[in-house]
Design a protein around this motif. Structure first.
Motif, PDB file in Angstrom:
ATOM      1  N   ASP A 193      48.930  25.610  46.981  1.00 36.24           N
ATOM      2  CA  ASP A 193      49.215  25.098  45.643  1.00 36.24           C
ATOM      3  C   ASP A 193      48.729  26.065  44.566  1.00 36.24           C
ATOM      4  O   ASP A 193      49.346  26.170  43.497  1.00 36.24           O
ATOM      5  CB  ASP A 193      48.556  23.727  45.448  1.00 36.24           C
ATOM      6  CG  ASP A 193      49.201  22.645  46.300  1.00 36.24           C
ATOM      7  OD1 ASP A 193      50.369  22.833  46.698  1.00 36.24           O
ATOM      8  OD2 ASP A 193      48.536  21.624  46.573  1.00 36.24           O
ATOM      9  N   VAL A 194      47.632  26.770  44.835  1.00 39.09           N
ATOM     10  CA  VAL A 194      47.114  27.748  43.874  1.00 39.09           C
ATOM     11  C   VAL A 194      48.099  28.900  43.711  1.00 39.09           C
ATOM     12  O   VAL A 194      48.188  29.508  42.636  1.00 39.09           O
ATOM     13  CB  VAL A 194      45.728  28.251  44.317  1.00 39.09           C
ATOM     14  CG1 VAL A 194      45.277  29.450  43.491  1.00 39.09           C
ATOM     15  CG2 VAL A 194      44.699  27.133  44.195  1.00 39.09           C
ATOM     16  N   GLY A 195      48.835  29.203  44.794  1.00 40.98           N
ATOM     17  CA  GLY A 195      49.841  30.257  44.693  1.00 40.98           C
ATOM     18  C   GLY A 195      49.786  31.311  45.769  1.00 40.98           C
ATOM     19  O   GLY A 195      50.581  32.260  45.755  1.00 40.98           O
ATOM     20  N   LEU A 196      48.859  31.178  46.737  1.00 36.27           N
ATOM     21  CA  LEU A 196      48.777  32.164  47.810  1.00 36.27           C
ATOM     22  C   LEU A 196      49.945  31.988  48.779  1.00 36.27           C
ATOM     23  O   LEU A 196      50.301  30.865  49.145  1.00 36.27           O
ATOM     24  CB  LEU A 196      47.454  32.030  48.561  1.00 36.27           C
ATOM     25  CG  LEU A 196      46.178  32.387  47.789  1.00 36.27           C
ATOM     26  CD1 LEU A 196      44.971  32.258  48.696  1.00 36.27           C
ATOM     27  CD2 LEU A 196      46.256  33.786  47.207  1.00 36.27           C
ATOM     28  N   THR A 221      38.619  20.981  40.516  1.00 35.30           N
ATOM     29  CA  THR A 221      37.993  20.945  39.191  1.00 35.30           C
ATOM     30  C   THR A 221      37.880  22.348  38.602  1.00 35.30           C
ATOM     31  O   THR A 221      38.091  22.556  37.395  1.00 35.30           O
ATOM     32  CB  THR A 221      36.604  20.295  39.277  1.00 35.30           C
ATOM     33  OG1 THR A 221      36.732  18.963  39.775  1.00 35.30           O
ATOM     34  CG2 THR A 221      35.927  20.259  37.915  1.00 35.30           C
ATOM     35  N   ARG A 222      37.563  23.343  39.429  1.00 35.61           N
ATOM     36  CA  ARG A 222      37.418  24.724  38.942  1.00 35.61           C
ATOM     37  C   ARG A 222      38.761  25.305  38.517  1.00 35.61           C
ATOM     38  O   ARG A 222      38.831  26.046  37.539  1.00 35.61           O
ATOM     39  CB  ARG A 222      36.767  25.564  40.040  1.00 35.61           C
ATOM     40  CG  ARG A 222      35.330  25.151  40.311  1.00 35.61           C
ATOM     41  CD  ARG A 222      34.823  25.585  41.665  1.00 35.61           C
ATOM     42  NE  ARG A 222      33.571  24.899  41.991  1.00 35.61           N
ATOM     43  CZ  ARG A 222      32.978  24.943  43.176  1.00 35.61           C
ATOM     44  NH1 ARG A 222      33.538  25.635  44.167  1.00 35.61           N
ATOM     45  NH2 ARG A 222      31.850  24.286  43.377  1.00 35.61           N
ATOM     46  N   VAL A 223      39.808  24.970  39.253  1.00 37.77           N
ATOM     47  CA  VAL A 223      41.143  25.418  38.841  1.00 37.77           C
ATOM     48  C   VAL A 223      41.529  24.759  37.519  1.00 37.77           C
ATOM     49  O   VAL A 223      42.092  25.411  36.616  1.00 37.77           O
ATOM     50  CB  VAL A 223      42.183  25.095  39.934  1.00 37.77           C
ATOM     51  CG1 VAL A 223      43.594  25.372  39.431  1.00 37.77           C
ATOM     52  CG2 VAL A 223      41.907  25.909  41.192  1.00 37.77           C
ATOM     53  N   ALA A 224      41.215  23.483  37.400  1.00 35.14           N
ATOM     54  CA  ALA A 224      41.521  22.776  36.160  1.00 35.14           C
ATOM     55  C   ALA A 224      40.752  23.385  34.983  1.00 35.14           C
ATOM     56  O   ALA A 224      41.280  23.447  33.855  1.00 35.14           O
ATOM     57  CB  ALA A 224      41.181  21.294  36.308  1.00 35.14           C
ATOM     58  N   ILE A 236      45.776  32.778  37.463  1.00 36.44           N
ATOM     59  CA  ILE A 236      44.841  32.168  38.424  1.00 36.44           C
ATOM     60  C   ILE A 236      45.142  32.653  39.834  1.00 36.44           C
ATOM     61  O   ILE A 236      44.229  32.960  40.613  1.00 36.44           O
ATOM     62  CB  ILE A 236      44.925  30.629  38.333  1.00 36.44           C
ATOM     63  CG1 ILE A 236      44.462  30.164  36.949  1.00 36.44           C
ATOM     64  CG2 ILE A 236      44.085  29.982  39.431  1.00 36.44           C
ATOM     65  CD1 ILE A 236      44.633  28.678  36.713  1.00 36.44           C
ATOM     66  N   THR A 237      46.416  32.736  40.183  1.00 34.73           N
ATOM     67  CA  THR A 237      46.790  33.234  41.510  1.00 34.73           C
ATOM     68  C   THR A 237      46.299  34.664  41.703  1.00 34.73           C
ATOM     69  O   THR A 237      45.746  35.001  42.760  1.00 34.73           O
ATOM     70  CB  THR A 237      48.317  33.177  41.691  1.00 34.73           C
ATOM     71  OG1 THR A 237      48.768  31.834  41.527  1.00 34.73           O
ATOM     72  CG2 THR A 237      48.717  33.688  43.060  1.00 34.73           C
ATOM     73  N   ARG A 238      46.501  35.489  40.706  1.00 32.27           N
ATOM     74  CA  ARG A 238      46.062  36.887  40.792  1.00 32.27           C
ATOM     75  C   ARG A 238      44.547  36.983  40.909  1.00 32.27           C
ATOM     76  O   ARG A 238      44.024  37.783  41.705  1.00 32.27           O
ATOM     77  CB  ARG A 238      46.544  37.639  39.558  1.00 32.27           C
ATOM     78  CG  ARG A 238      46.106  39.098  39.518  1.00 32.27           C
ATOM     79  CD  ARG A 238      46.644  39.777  38.267  1.00 32.27           C
ATOM     80  NE  ARG A 238      46.180  41.164  38.178  1.00 32.27           N
ATOM     81  CZ  ARG A 238      46.483  41.993  37.182  1.00 32.27           C
ATOM     82  NH1 ARG A 238      47.266  41.573  36.185  1.00 32.27           N
ATOM     83  NH2 ARG A 238      46.019  43.211  37.178  1.00 32.27           N
ATOM     84  N   MET A 239      43.829  36.167  40.155  1.00 28.33           N
ATOM     85  CA  MET A 239      42.366  36.193  40.194  1.00 28.33           C
ATOM     86  C   MET A 239      41.829  35.739  41.545  1.00 28.33           C
ATOM     87  O   MET A 239      40.910  36.343  42.109  1.00 28.33           O
ATOM     88  CB  MET A 239      41.814  35.315  39.070  1.00 28.33           C
ATOM     89  CG  MET A 239      42.109  35.845  37.670  1.00 28.33           C
ATOM     90  SD  MET A 239      41.776  34.626  36.381  1.00 28.33           S
ATOM     91  CE  MET A 239      39.993  34.498  36.512  1.00 28.33           C
TER      92      MET A 239
END
Length: 413
Positions: A193-196, A221-224, A236-239
């Motif tokens: 879901d994060v993008g990996l 929570t950290r993604v939010a 976020i995906t790149r990070m």
């Protein structure tokens, strides 16, 4: 009566021996296919029947002993009456005596254990025996547990390098205690879901299998939080991809790091966000190298604060580069090549280039009489191209020479 009591055990032994001989003859002359396939099951069958005879003999002996005691208590009974009473008690016993000649059903034969663990078996039976390796009590490698752990098997299929994980015993022990479906599956779905991508999961988990110890709600929570700071999904995906441990840190730590770089470098919110997107390990690594390099640029190399701002936003790695490398690169570019501060500020890539590469190219241009780095003079050599282009392009466009000439020159150094 005493004579009868002595004769009963002898009679029992005679019956037992004759029954065993007869059963052996039955086994030899009438082999059953099931018993031939499963070696070692005939003897237990005989032992079972023999035990039944033993129980019957004991009961018979106890019956005769009880009758003897009863006769002693009633001496007026006639001897013939005792015999007539004793014989029906034997013939009318309540329990049926199993016959050795009757065959046991196959399902009972299968439940009987082998007579001896060292008893030889046929080749047909031997090839059906499944030999499973024992689970080692302790080991220095996860390879010894792969056959016993579905979790490790699935991680290998994802491309995880267990040889690197086993160098960290705490993480390796964690994997051995986890259930793939319950503990790992939900983390994998979260990372998706994060993008990996699927082909990125193996590399990510090899570097950060400790993420399985994190609570899934904390990760969300950290993604939010990052989304609340206007980091896009692509950012976020790149990070996460470039800094696998990013999501292992709490929201408080991430917030403190963002505040530190914004305050220390006096950057705008947008430039701070762009800085950590390009180098996300700034949020996870130690701050000591960053603080030390800031002092080096300002005090040892003589750059102004606004010049430092411009350089680190162009080349973020300057914040975490090795101090000795920074000083060597600046010393050669500034003091040997005579390039002033304001030109270095425009082309900070020199701090991200190996010093020996800068030396080789400068000496070759000086040998050809083309080492001219002042933009207001003719035959100007751009410092950006000088450090970034490959050797073939450098020789063709800047040095105006062949690659073989450049290689021959390097041999003279």
């Amino acid at each position: 009566m005493a004579l009868l009591a002595q004769q009963i055990p002898r009679c029992f032994n005679s019956i037992k021996l004759s029954s065993f001989i007869k059963a052996t003859q039955i086994t030899k002359h009438s082999p059953r296919p099931r018993q031939t396939l499963l070696n070692g099951l005939v003897a237990p069958a005989l032992l079972s029947s023999d035990t039944c005879f033993l129980q019957w003999g004991i009961k018979t002996y106890r019956t005769s002993s009880s009758w003897s005691s009863f006769q002693s208590a009633n001496p007026h009974r006639h001897k013939s009456s005792a015999q007539s009473t004793l014989l029906p008690s034997v013939s009318e016993r309540p329990e049926r005596i199993p016959s050795l000649e009757s065959e046991l059903p196959p399902e009972e034969l299968e439940d009987l254990p082998p007579l001896c663990p060292l008893q030889p078996v046929s080749e047909e039976v031997a090839i059906q025996i499944a030999a499973h390796p024992l689970l080692p009590l302790s080991s220095f490698t996860l390879g010894d547990y792969i056959d016993h752990s579905e979790t490790l098997q699935q991680l290998v299929k994802l491309g995880v390098d267990l040889s690197k994980i086993e160098k960290h015993p705490d993480v390796a022990n964690l994997l051995l205690r986890l259930d793939f479906e319950k503990d790992i599956g939900q983390i994998l779905l979260f990372l998706k879901d994060v993008g990996l991508e699927d082909n990125q999961l193996g590399s990510f988990l090899t570097k950060n299998c400790a993420i399985f110890s994190e609570d899934i709600e904390n990760l969300k929570t950290r993604v939010a939080y990052l989304q609340s700071k206007n980091f896009s999904k692509t950012d976020i995906t790149r990070m996460v991809k470039n800094s696998p441990f990013l999501l292992n840190f709490s929201v408080e730590r991430l917030d403190n790091r963002l505040g530190f770089f914004q305050k220390e470098l006096e950057l705008s919110v947008k430039k701070t966000r762009d800085l950590v997107v390009r180098l996300p390990r700034l949020l996870t690594g130690s701050l000591e190298p960053v603080k030390e390099n800031m002092k080096v640029y300002r005090l040892e190399l003589g750059f102004k604060h606004n010049e430092i701002q411009h350089m680190v936003t162009r080349v973020p790695k300057m914040l975490t580069a090795n101090k000795r490398k920074l000083v060597e690169s600046f010393d050669y570019v500034h003091n040997v090549m005579n390039i002033p501060h304001h030109i270095i500020v425009k082309f900070p890539q020199v701090f991200n280039t190996r010093v020996f590469k800068i030396k080789e190219r400068h000496l070759f241009l000086a040998y050809l009489g083309k080492a001219q780095y002042d933009p207001v003079k003719p035959n100007y050599v751009s410092l950006d191209k000088f450090v970034s282009i490959p050797d073939e392009v450098f020789c063709k466009e800047i040095a105006k020479a062949s690659v073989s000439d450049f290689e021959k020159f390097l041999k003279t150094l």
